[in-house]
Design an enzyme around this catalytic site. Structure first.
Site, PDB file in Angstrom:
ATOM      1  CB  SER A 132      -0.874   0.016   1.269  1.00 27.58           C
ATOM      2  OG  SER A 132      -1.431   1.301   1.487  1.00 27.58           O
ATOM      3  CG  HIS A 181      31.309  35.164  29.540  1.00 29.18           C
ATOM      4  ND1 HIS A 181      29.968  34.948  29.746  1.00 29.18           N
ATOM      5  CD2 HIS A 181      31.965  34.407  30.468  1.00 29.18           C
ATOM      6  CE1 HIS A 181      29.793  34.120  30.761  1.00 29.18           C
ATOM      7  NE2 HIS A 181      30.995  33.771  31.213  1.00 29.18           N
ATOM      8  CB  SER A 311      34.762  44.239  -0.662  1.00 27.59           C
ATOM      9  OG  SER A 311      34.123  45.483  -0.846  1.00 27.59           O
ATOM     10  CE  LYS A 317      35.369  43.666   4.309  1.00 25.60           C
ATOM     11  NZ  LYS A 317      34.582  42.422   4.364  1.00 25.60           N
ATOM     12  CB  VAL A 318      40.207  37.891   1.929  1.00 28.22           C
ATOM     13  CG1 VAL A 318      39.891  36.407   1.839  1.00 28.22           C
ATOM     14  CG2 VAL A 318      41.139  38.309   0.794  1.00 28.22           C
TER      15      VAL A 318
END
Length: 456
Positions: A132, A181, A311, A317-318
Site C-alpha cells: 500500500s 564570554h 568586496s 578584502k577577503v
C-alpha cells in the site's frame, strides 16, 4: 525514449505528453496538484525502485507472482533504482500526504516499462502486489535517508574529522589566549581548541550512525493501516533481505506496524540527530570566522584560505566565505528539522499525512550537510594557517594572566593588579615586577603560559 515534459498552454493550463511512461492516475496528479518546483530527489526514486524489485522477488518466492513476470518487473524496477527513468517521475512534493500519487507513479512507470520489455503487467495487481502507499512511502523515506547518511554524510564528516585532527596536531605548540564570554581568559593551546572541534565532529559521526539505526525499521508489510491486509506475513522480511543486499543496511520489518504507520518518530529522531550535527558545525565555522577576523583590526589568530574577492568596493578584502556558507546550510537544516518535527506531530490516528514534506526536508538536510561539510574540509580547514607570533603576543597583553597568581598572592591583590593593567595598558608581568610581588624566578614560573594550558 523521448524525454517527458510538463508543458503549459497560453492559458497557463498544464498538459502531459502522450509518450510518458505512466497512466491516467499520474497524469491527473500532475495536472491537479500545484507545482512548487520541488520533486522527489534521486535517492527517494532509487528507494522506490528497490522496494518494487524486492516486492516482485518476494511475491515470486511466495508463489503469488509468475517467475517470468517477476523477472521483468525486477528489470524495470531496477532501471528506476538506477536512475534510468527519472524523467518519468514529474510529481510535486506537495501532494497527497500519504504520497499515494508518487507510489502510483512508480507502479505505472514500472508497469509501462515492463510492457515495453514484452510482458503484460498491471500496475496494481502485479507491481503493487502485497503493498500500500501507506507502507511503501514511509519505507522509501527510511531507505533513502539511511543510504544518504551512509554513503554521503558519514564520509563527509569523516573527511572533516581527519582535517581537524591534523590541525590539532599541527597547532599543538601554538599558545594563545583563551576566551570566555568573548572576553580574555587563561591561555590555551590552539591545538586544544581544534581538538574540541575534532571531537564535536567525531560525535557527529556517531549521531549520523544513530540516525541510520533510527531508520532501519520499515513499515512494509503493514499495507493500508498496519494490519497487513492482502499480504503474506513473511512478505516484509523477504523484501528486507533484498534491501539489505542492495544497500548494506540492516533494514528489518517494524516491530509494530501501527506505530510505523501512525507515527513517524524514527524520522523525527533522525532529523534531530542532523540538527545536532548542524549545531556543531555552525559552532566550528563561526569560531573559525571569529578567530580569523580582522586581520589587522580583529582577533587575527588564524588565516583562512582566500576563496574569492570579498568586496566589490574595498580592494584586497577577503571574507570567510566557506564559514559563512556552512553556517547558512546549518541554519537551513535547523529550519528543516522544525518542519519535520511539526509534520511528525501530525500523525492522525492510523496514518501520518505529511510524509512527502518530511521526505523532502530530511533528504535536503542530508544533501546540504554532506556537500557543505566536504567543501568546508577541503577548501577551508585544510588550508588554515596559524598566526603564531600574534597568538603568543596577545597572551602577554591579557589581564587573565593574573589568574595563575591568585593562589599565590590571593584573589584581592590579583584583582587589583588586573584593574591596574586595564587602566594603564601595562602588562600584568610589568606591574608585578615593579611592585616586586614575587621573586623574578617564581614570577616567571607562575606566568608561564605553557603551564597554564595543563596536560589535556
Amino acid at each position: 525514449m523521448e524525454k517527458t515534459r510538463i508543458e503549459r498552454d497560453s492559458m497557463g493550463e498544464m498538459s502531459v505528453p502522450a509518450d510518458a511512461l505512466y497512466g491516467a492516475s499520474t497524469q491527473r496528479a500532475v495536472l491537479n496538484f500545484p507545482v512548487s518546483g520541488y520533486r522527489f530527489p534521486r535517492s527517494f526514486i532509487r528507494a522506490l525502485g528497490l522496494i518494487k524489485a524486492g516486492a516482485a522477488l518476494a511475491n515470486r518466492d511466495l508463489g503469488k507472482l509468475d517467475p517470468g513476470l517477476s523477472e521483468i518487473i525486477v528489470t524495470a524496477a531496477l532501471e528506476v533504482a538506477d536512475g534510468k527513468l527519472d524523467e518519468h517521475f514529474p510529481l510535486d512534493i506537495f501532494q497527497t500526504g500519504s504520497g499515494t500519487s508518487t507510489n502510483t507513479n512508480a507502479n505505472e512507470v514500472i508497469c509501462h516499462r515492463a510492457m515495453q520489455l514484452g510482458s503484460e503487467v498491471h500496475p496494481n495487481d502485479h507491481v503493487n502486489m502485497g503493498q500500500s502507499s501507506n507502507d511503501v512511502i514511509p519505507s522509501a523515506i527510511h531507505i533513502a535517508a539511511a543510504e544518504s547518511l551512509k554513503n554521503d554524510l558519514l564520509p563527509a564528516l569523516d573527511a572533516l574529522h581527519l582535517e581537524l585532527l591534523g590541525k590539532s596536531g599541527e597547532f599543538w605548540d601554538v599558545l594563545k589566549i583563551g576566551r570566555t564570554h568573548l572576553m580574555d581568559a587563561t591561555p590555551i593551546r590552539l591545538g586544544q581548541e581544534f581538538s574540541g572541534y575534532a571531537k564535536q565532529v567525531e560525535y557527529g559521526k556517531l549521531r549520523a550512525g544513530n540516525a541510520i539505526r533510527a531508520l532501519e525499521e520499515l513499515a512494509l508489510g503493514g499495507t493500508a493501516v498496519g494490519t497487513g491486509l492482502n499480504t503474506d506475513r513473511t512478505f516484509s522480511g523477504k523484501v528486507c533481505r533484498t534491501l539489505w543486499e542492495k544497500t548494506g543496511i540492516s533494514f528489518r520489518e517494524a516491530a509494530n506496524h501501527f506505530e510505523a504507520q501512525g507515527a513517524k518518530d524514527g524520522l523525527v529522531e533522525a532529523s534531530g540527530q542532523l540538527k545536532t550535527i548542524a549545531v556543531s558545525l555552525f559552532k566550528i565555522a563561526n569560531d573559525l570566522r571569529w578567530l580569523s577576523s580582522g586581520p589587522q583590526c580583529g582577533i587575527g589568530e588564524l588565516q583562512l584560505p582566500a576563496t574569492q574577492p570579498g568586496s566589490s568596493i574595498m580592494p584586497g578584502k577577503v571574507n570567510p566565505v566557506m564559514c559563512e556558507s556552512l553556517m547558512q546550510v546549518c541554519t537551513q537544516v535547523i529550519g528543516n528539522d522544525a518542519t519535520i518535527t511539526w509534520a511528525g506531530a501530525n500523525g492522525n490516528l492510523d496514518l501520518n499525512v505529511m510524509m512527502p514534506v518530511m521526505a523532502h526536508n530530511i533528504l535536503e538536510s542530508i544533501r546540504l550537510l554532506s556537500n557543505s561539510t566536504r567543501l568546508f574540509a577541503d577548501r577551508c580547514v585544510a588550508g588554515i594557517v596559524a598566526n603564531r607570533e600574534h597568538c603568543e603576543s596577545l597572551i602577554e597583553k591579557s589581564l587573565a594572566m593574573v589568574t595563575s597568581l591568585a593562589p599565590i598572592i590571593g584573589y584581592d591583590l590579583a584583582a587589583e593588579i588586573a584593574k591596574e593593567s586595564a587602566k594603564t595598558g601595562r602588562t600584568v608581568r610589568e606591574i608585578c615586577q615593579e611592585r616586586q610581588i614575587l621573586p623574578e624566578e617564581k614570577l616567571a614560573a607562575a606566568l608561564d603560559p605553557v603551564k597554564m594550558t595543563g596536560n589535556a
